[in-house]
Design a protein around this motif. Structure first.
Motif, PDB file in Angstrom:
ATOM      1  N   VAL A 274       0.709  -0.908  -0.150  1.00  0.00           N
ATOM      2  CA  VAL A 274       0.119  -0.008   0.278  1.00  0.00           C
ATOM      3  C   VAL A 274       0.735   1.191   0.327  1.00  0.00           C
ATOM      4  O   VAL A 274       0.625   2.305  -0.567  1.00  0.00           O
ATOM      5  N   ILE A 275       1.670   1.640   0.941  1.00  0.00           N
ATOM      6  CA  ILE A 275       2.891   2.165   1.298  1.00  0.00           C
ATOM      7  C   ILE A 275       3.557   2.678  -0.480  1.00  0.00           C
ATOM      8  O   ILE A 275       3.683   3.751  -0.954  1.00  0.00           O
ATOM      9  N   ARG A 276       3.651   1.133  -1.005  1.00  0.00           N
ATOM     10  CA  ARG A 276       4.341   1.263  -2.333  1.00  0.00           C
ATOM     11  C   ARG A 276       4.254   2.394  -3.469  1.00  0.00           C
ATOM     12  O   ARG A 276       4.003   2.725  -3.966  1.00  0.00           O
ATOM     13  N   ILE A 277       2.636   1.976  -3.921  1.00  0.00           N
ATOM     14  CA  ILE A 277       1.697   2.997  -4.369  1.00  0.00           C
ATOM     15  C   ILE A 277       1.144   3.415  -4.357  1.00  0.00           C
ATOM     16  O   ILE A 277       0.316   5.204  -4.811  1.00  0.00           O
ATOM     17  N   GLN A 278       1.404   4.628  -2.541  1.00  0.00           N
ATOM     18  CA  GLN A 278       0.481   5.324  -1.909  1.00  0.00           C
ATOM     19  C   GLN A 278       0.983   6.683  -2.597  1.00  0.00           C
ATOM     20  O   GLN A 278       0.642   7.500  -3.285  1.00  0.00           O
ATOM     21  N   PRO A 279       2.417   7.071  -2.978  1.00  0.00           N
ATOM     22  CA  PRO A 279       3.066   8.418  -2.979  1.00  0.00           C
ATOM     23  C   PRO A 279       2.525   8.632  -4.558  1.00  0.00           C
ATOM     24  O   PRO A 279       2.604   9.586  -5.277  1.00  0.00           O
ATOM     25  N   VAL A 280       2.247   7.182  -6.168  1.00  0.00           N
ATOM     26  CA  VAL A 280       1.669   7.648  -7.081  1.00  0.00           C
ATOM     27  C   VAL A 280       0.328   8.602  -6.977  1.00  0.00           C
ATOM     28  O   VAL A 280       0.298   9.213  -7.716  1.00  0.00           O
TER      29      VAL A 280
END
Length: 285
Positions: A274-280
């Motif tokens: 979730v954190i990995r795609i959150q910045p996108v």
């Protein structure tokens, strides 16, 4: 309300030829393996008579085959979920919807795991053959399948994380298999090394709790623990963990510890995904 990503993935996958093909191939492999084992035991029965304990051997080998197939299939099904969207250039379209990153990750994971659950349920008639010989109850099989599902969810969460971290599906798949290989083999190697270190420093091996802390995440340790409680009279877990002379009170069985490890790893992998795609999503805004 069903997750939109899950509903879309299920419609796409179950309407294609890949889902029934995977189901057929999976059951053929499992049934062929079981049939081969039964044929060997039938041949032995002509010379030495039928041994009812051979049914328990068939059950154990079938269960081991199924666990191996699950570990081999799940990374292939999950490691391309996000990276595949990126390669098809459809990830941006998914991210600009009203769905939260958590809903996207959970939907992708549930869609992939649902195929594995379908395979596990479809294999029940094969395992039901064991009821002819006795020695295994329905509760035993249900507990074993519960362990399979917990393992599949953990392995699937690892594949999802690798899919979000790496841009190429091939890379994500390779790293997923390496991570699972480290859980299956690396923990045993680490356990042996820590035992040697403990003997050198403390002149005694690791305690039961210390051994499980090192090898508790190993799915095969948990699997053997389930079988040992069901059909095995030999203390194979004691041999692996080297705890024969340990008189400490056992609060949790290795399979219970393994399920706890699975839950922790699953939570961490989903959170990191979730954190990995959150910045996108943040940059899109």
């Amino acid at each position: 309300m069903i997750n939109p990503v899950l509903r879309r993935e299920l419609k796409t996958k179950l309407r294609s030829w890949k889902a029934p093909t995977l189901l057929i191939v999976y059951l053929v492999i499992l049934a062929s393996f079981g049939g081969l084992i039964m044929a060997i035991n039938e041949f032995d029965s002509y010379t030495s008579g039928f041994d009812p304990r051979s049914a328990l051997t068939i059950y154990s080998l079938l269960a081991g085959c199924q666990l191996g197939l699950i570990i081999l299939l799940v990374p292939a099904l999950t490691s391309g979920t996000i990276s595949g969207e990126r390669e098809r250039q459809t990830l941006d379209l998914l991210l600009v919807t009203k769905l939260s990153p958590f809903s996207i990750i959970i939907g992708k994971l549930m869609a992939s795991i649902s195929q594995i659950i379908l395979l596990i349920i479809a294999s029940m008639p094969i395992f039901s053959i064991i009821f002819i010989f006795g020695g295994v109850s329905l509760a035993n099989i249900l507990l074993l399948f519960l362990f399979f599902i917990a393992t599949a969810i953990m392995v699937g969460s690892v594949g999802i994380f690798c899919s979000t971290f790496f841009k190429k599906t091939t890379t994500a798949t390779v790293i997923s298999y390496l991570f699972i290989l480290n859980l299956c083999i690396g923990t045993i190697v680490a356990l042996a090394m820590f035992h040697e270190y403990s003997f050198a420093i403390r002149h005694q091996g690791l305690t039961y709790g210390e051994s499980l802390l090192v090898a508790g995440a190993n799915p095969f340790i948990g699997f053997l623990s389930v079988l040992q409680n069901q059909v095995m009279s030999y203390n194979i877990i004691g041999d692996i963990l080297s705890i024969h002379n340990n008189n400490a009170k056992i609060l949790l069985q290795p399979w219970q510890v393994n399920i706890i490890f699975d839950a922790v790893i699953t939570f961490i992998m989903i959170l990191l995904s979730v954190i990995r795609i959150q910045p996108v999503v943040g940059r899109r805004k």
